[in-house]
Design a protein around this motif. Structure first.
Motif, PDB file in Angstrom:
ATOM      1  N   SER A  48       0.627  -0.996   0.071  1.00 59.39           N
ATOM      2  CA  SER A  48       0.400  -0.037  -0.303  1.00 59.39           C
ATOM      3  C   SER A  48       1.057   1.040   0.075  1.00 59.39           C
ATOM      4  O   SER A  48       2.409   0.994   0.453  1.00 59.39           O
ATOM      5  CB  SER A  48      -0.729  -0.321   1.444  1.00 59.39           C
ATOM      6  N   GLN A  49       0.401   1.951  -0.945  1.00 62.15           N
ATOM      7  CA  GLN A  49       0.954   3.552  -0.234  1.00 62.15           C
ATOM      8  C   GLN A  49       0.922   4.732  -0.782  1.00 62.15           C
ATOM      9  O   GLN A  49      -0.850   4.697  -0.799  1.00 62.15           O
ATOM     10  CB  GLN A  49       1.482   3.595  -2.234  1.00 62.15           C
ATOM     11  N   LEU A  50       0.143   5.177   1.184  1.00 58.39           N
ATOM     12  CA  LEU A  50      -0.272   6.792   0.889  1.00 58.39           C
ATOM     13  C   LEU A  50       0.686   8.087   0.817  1.00 58.39           C
ATOM     14  O   LEU A  50       1.389   8.065   1.857  1.00 58.39           O
ATOM     15  CB  LEU A  50      -1.108   6.306   1.586  1.00 58.39           C
ATOM     16  N   THR A 104      -1.852 -10.864  -6.406  1.00 52.56           N
ATOM     17  CA  THR A 104      -1.219  -9.203  -6.045  1.00 52.56           C
ATOM     18  C   THR A 104      -2.651  -8.731  -5.833  1.00 52.56           C
ATOM     19  O   THR A 104      -3.448  -8.595  -6.047  1.00 52.56           O
ATOM     20  CB  THR A 104      -0.365  -8.849  -6.727  1.00 52.56           C
ATOM     21  N   ASP A 105      -1.628  -7.813  -3.901  1.00 54.15           N
ATOM     22  CA  ASP A 105      -3.405  -6.888  -2.748  1.00 54.15           C
ATOM     23  C   ASP A 105      -2.938  -5.337  -3.260  1.00 54.15           C
ATOM     24  O   ASP A 105      -1.510  -5.671  -2.159  1.00 54.15           O
ATOM     25  CB  ASP A 105      -3.524  -7.354  -2.119  1.00 54.15           C
ATOM     26  N   ALA A 106      -2.770  -4.575  -4.113  1.00 53.99           N
ATOM     27  CA  ALA A 106      -1.783  -3.194  -3.850  1.00 53.99           C
ATOM     28  C   ALA A 106      -2.780  -2.257  -3.776  1.00 53.99           C
ATOM     29  O   ALA A 106      -3.869  -2.460  -4.782  1.00 53.99           O
ATOM     30  CB  ALA A 106      -1.537  -2.925  -5.557  1.00 53.99           C
ATOM     31  N   GLU A 107      -2.278  -0.516  -3.075  1.00 56.48           N
ATOM     32  CA  GLU A 107      -2.891  -0.287  -3.089  1.00 56.48           C
ATOM     33  C   GLU A 107      -2.015   1.251  -3.268  1.00 56.48           C
ATOM     34  O   GLU A 107      -1.663   1.816  -2.751  1.00 56.48           O
ATOM     35  CB  GLU A 107      -4.401   0.336  -2.124  1.00 56.48           C
ATOM     36  N   ALA A 159      -5.978  -0.606  -6.148  1.00 53.76           N
ATOM     37  CA  ALA A 159      -6.648   0.298  -6.805  1.00 53.76           C
ATOM     38  C   ALA A 159      -5.468   1.803  -6.280  1.00 53.76           C
ATOM     39  O   ALA A 159      -4.312   1.337  -5.728  1.00 53.76           O
ATOM     40  CB  ALA A 159      -7.626   0.286  -5.309  1.00 53.76           C
ATOM     41  N   HIS A 160      -6.010   2.763  -7.143  1.00 55.64           N
ATOM     42  CA  HIS A 160      -5.584   4.089  -6.670  1.00 55.64           C
ATOM     43  C   HIS A 160      -6.082   5.402  -7.326  1.00 55.64           C
ATOM     44  O   HIS A 160      -7.383   5.283  -7.710  1.00 55.64           O
ATOM     45  CB  HIS A 160      -4.700   4.262  -7.296  1.00 55.64           C
ATOM     46  N   GLY A 161      -6.057   6.144  -6.401  1.00 54.97           N
ATOM     47  CA  GLY A 161      -6.106   7.060  -6.652  1.00 54.97           C
ATOM     48  C   GLY A 161      -5.545   8.432  -6.674  1.00 54.97           C
ATOM     49  O   GLY A 161      -4.553   8.312  -5.671  1.00 54.97           O
TER      50      GLY A 161
END
Lengths: 454, 251
Positions: free
Chosen positions: A320-322, A348-351, A381-383
């Motif tokens: 995860s990236q924030l 893979t589970d990536a956000e 997911a990304h945003g």
């Protein structure tokens, strides 16, 4: 800068690096081999330009303008007293200090058992000889990717580094205390700081790395960290960039994650004229997790670039990236973050999320979140959001009698909080909050707010 | 005659750059009184609460509001609050990273400072808040959380009432405080309002339903329709509304 003058400066830069690089070769053969390769590559590649995708939004002129002598990069006398604003009481017993890229024994302090953690200086051939497996580690993991044109400054670091460290945590050793690594700059120079961090199987360590400028003079800090997490290991790495307003930071982090390892990383860019963080994470074995976070608070003409790549190269891993940024005045930020999922990396589970709070019409953000997915069975997911403070939130605080400036300060801190809370050391979190308020443009009642918000 | 708390005269207001919502509203509230304003959706109930508390998205175009001898129209939202006006929000906002207890203390001290009184240190304040918590049947770990973050609907409303008790205002405007509450939470909220109520202050409840009025008995009930008060009466008017619906009364 005139084109001709720019070319001249680039050539001057290359010549200096080439000359200095050729004369600072390590006496240890696998390191020397990589350094020679780096010097060769520098002359082949030439100075980077904005046609290279990773450097599209980067302005090289402050580096060229401020790049003077390499000779002045020396250790200077510093009293510990002058560092007190940058030291965290929790890390008092475990502190590693470098000054202008050189290790300072006088300022450093370790309580860890040397059995559990080895901190080796790459320049000390005698010391390295006594440790098995160093050559193998260097060959496998040191200076990876320097042949790539986007890694020009990493090649420079490899060629010019004077005091590089190998920090090795022994298999099975789990340390709850935090080790602070403090890199100080106080000379007008092109500093190279370098470390290779190796976590043995099922080991654990918390590190807090701070980059501090002690003098209001321009300098370029060229920092490289490479890390390898063996099976089942866990690394918490918090990086605080606390340079002076004239510092230029180039930062390159490469992490390699093996089976079931866990990497928690937070990058906090609080000061500096400009900073560029390149973060590459390779998940090379199953079950690993990477948690990559960042916060940058920019005012005036300051700039922050974040170029992030998380590569899911195998099945069943998560990341995860924030990243959050606050911009005021004419500040600029670039976020260029990619999640790459390889063809076989099913499960893979990536956000990824990038949020900006923009407090001025003249501030500018380039946010480019990217997903490159070649596997079928993945969850990604990304945003990206860019906004101002919510009017209703401000009003809620005002309606409780809180002054507008205080309300704005509270809400700005509130925006940062999600990232600040990731930092493990409490006094570091407090320091970051203080810095956050100091950086903000609004006329806030700092002392009062910080006191009240703990 | 008891002290006048607020006097709203021929109030006209609209959404900034939008439609006119209040079209000449008159309302006078004296100390010791509980008023309820009821009305159908779109009648202007929420606008009235936002106008009174100074929300920047709404503007007064005509009329006057006298609050304790001061002209409310010219006051900023924080000044209104510090002068003794409190609005409990229909949808309280969630503010991450702001500790609930510290927030309450900041709000309390803002008012103390405004009034030229001594600010409370953390220990004094803890004592002050303990008794309010037990009144609302709230656990003290509630205070360690972030302001409304992850609170249930009932917890948010209780937190509004807790703020009200701590700030001890002259006039409380409760905007749909009963919406989204189960019976237990409604009882706790009502207990808070009844504990607050005294001869020296006043309550204005804005509500769609009669339900809350079973627990907090109003002295006056007003029906708001089309931006004006169209009918006023005692608490029996609320029961009439419940039975007949708004249409009949507004007609």
């Amino acid at each position: 800068m005139q084109l001709e003058e720019k070319k001249k400066k680039e050539i001057e830069f290359l010549e200096k690096v080439f000359r200095a690089g050729s004369s600072t070769v390590s006496s240890i053969s696998p390191i020397a081999d990589k350094q020679k390769k780096a010097v060769e590559r520098i002359s082949e590649l030439g100075f980077p330009n904005r046609k290279i995708e990773d450097w599209k939004y980067y302005d090289f002129s402050p580096i060229l303008d401020n790049f003077l002598s390499l000779d002045t990069c020396k250790i200077t006398q510093i009293e510990k007293e002058s560092l007190k604003d940058f030291l965290f009481p929790e890390c008092e017993k475990n502190l590693l200090v470098t000054v202008n890229g050189h290790f300072s024994e006088k300022l450093s302090n370790f309580s860890f058992s040397k059995e559990d953690i080895s901190i080796l200086n790459f320049n000390d051939a005698e010391q390295l000889k006594n440790y098995q497996g160093v050559n193998e580690l260097v060959e496998k993991y040191f200076a990876e990717g320097i042949e790539d044109e986007s890694n020009f400054f990493k090649a420079c670091n490899t060629a010019l580094m004077s005091n590089a460290f190998l920090l090795k945590v022994k298999e099975g050793v789990q340390l709850e205390e935090t080790l602070q690594i403090l890199h100080i700059s106080n000379e007008h120079c092109f500093n190279q700081t370098r470390s290779l961090i190796h976590l043995g199987k099922n080991s654990k360590i918390n590190l807090i790395v701070t980059y501090v400028g002690l003098a209001e003079i321009p300098f370029v800090n060229n920092a490289v960290i490479e890390t390898v997490l063996e099976e089942g290991s866990e690394l918490v790495l918090d990086k605080i960039q606390d340079d002076t307003q004239k510092g230029i930071l180039l930062y390159d982090l490469k992490a390699k994650l093996l089976k079931n390892s866990r990497f928690e990383y937070s990058s906090l860019n609080l000061k500096a004229n400009s900073s560029r963080d390149k973060i590459s994470v390779d998940i090379d074995e199953e079950g690993a997790h990477a948690d990559i976070n960042g916060l940058y608070i920019l005012n005036g003409e300051r700039k922050a670039h974040n170029v992030i790549t998380v590569n899911h190269n195998v099945e069943n891993s998560t990341s995860s990236q924030l990243f959050k940024g606050i911009l005021s005045d004419r500040a600029r930020a670039e976020f260029n973050g990619a999640i790459n999922v390889a063809r076989d990396a099913n499960g893979t589970d990536a956000e990824q999320m990038n949020r900006h709070l923009v407090l001025s019409d003249e501030a500018h953000v380039d946010s480019r979140p990217q997903l490159n997915i070649l596997a079928d069975d993945v969850k990604c997911a990304h945003g990206s959001t860019i906004g101002d403070l919510e009017e209703d939130e401000i009003f809620y605080l005002l309606s409780r009698g809180i002054k507008k400036d205080d309300a704005l300060a509270m809400l700005t801190l509130s925006f940062c909080d999600e990232v600040i809370q990731k930092v493990k050391v409490e006094s570091a979190r407090q320091h970051i909050k203080n810095m956050a308020l100091e950086n903000l443009d609004t006329q806030m009642h700092k002392a009062n707010i910080v006191h009240n918000l703990r | 005659m008891s002290e006048q708390i607020i006097d709203i005269k021929e109030l006209k207001a609209d959404i900034v750059d939008g439609d006119q919502i209040l079209k000449g509203l008159n309302l006078k509230i004296n100390a010791g009184e509980i008023h309820a304003i009821m009305g159908p959706n779109g009648s202007g109930k929420s606008t009235l609460s936002k106008i009174l508390s100074g929300h920047p998205a709404y503007e007064i175009t005509d009329g006057a509001i006298d609050f304790q001898g001061k002209d409310l129209v010219d006051m900023e939202a924080d000044e209104r609050a510090n002068s003794g006006l409190f609005m409990a929000f229909q949808y309280p906002l969630e503010i991450a990273g702001v500790n609930n207890l510290e927030f309450l203390r900041m709000a309390y001290n803002s008012k103390q400072k405004y009034l030229g009184l001594e600010e409370a240190d953390p220990l004094d304040f803890d004592d002050l808040i303990e008794e309010k918590l037990s009144l609302l049947n709230m656990k003290s770990d509630f205070l360690d959380r972030n302001l409304n973050e992850g609170f249930s609907g009932g917890e948010k409303k209780k937190n509004e009432i807790l703020q009200m008790l701590v700030l001890n205002p002259k006039l409380v405007v409760l905007d749909e405080i009963d919406s989204g509450l189960d019976v237990d939470a409604l009882r706790a909220v009502a207990a808070g309002i009844n504990a607050y109520k005294s001869e020296g202050n006043a309550v204005l409840m804005i509500t769609h339903y009669q339900r809350l009025l079973d627990y907090v008995k109003p002295d006056f009930v007003h029906i708001l329709s089309g931006g004006k008060i169209v009918k006023s009466g005692d608490s029996s008017l609320a029961l009439e509304v419940e039975k007949e619906g708004y249409d009949l009364l507004a007609a």
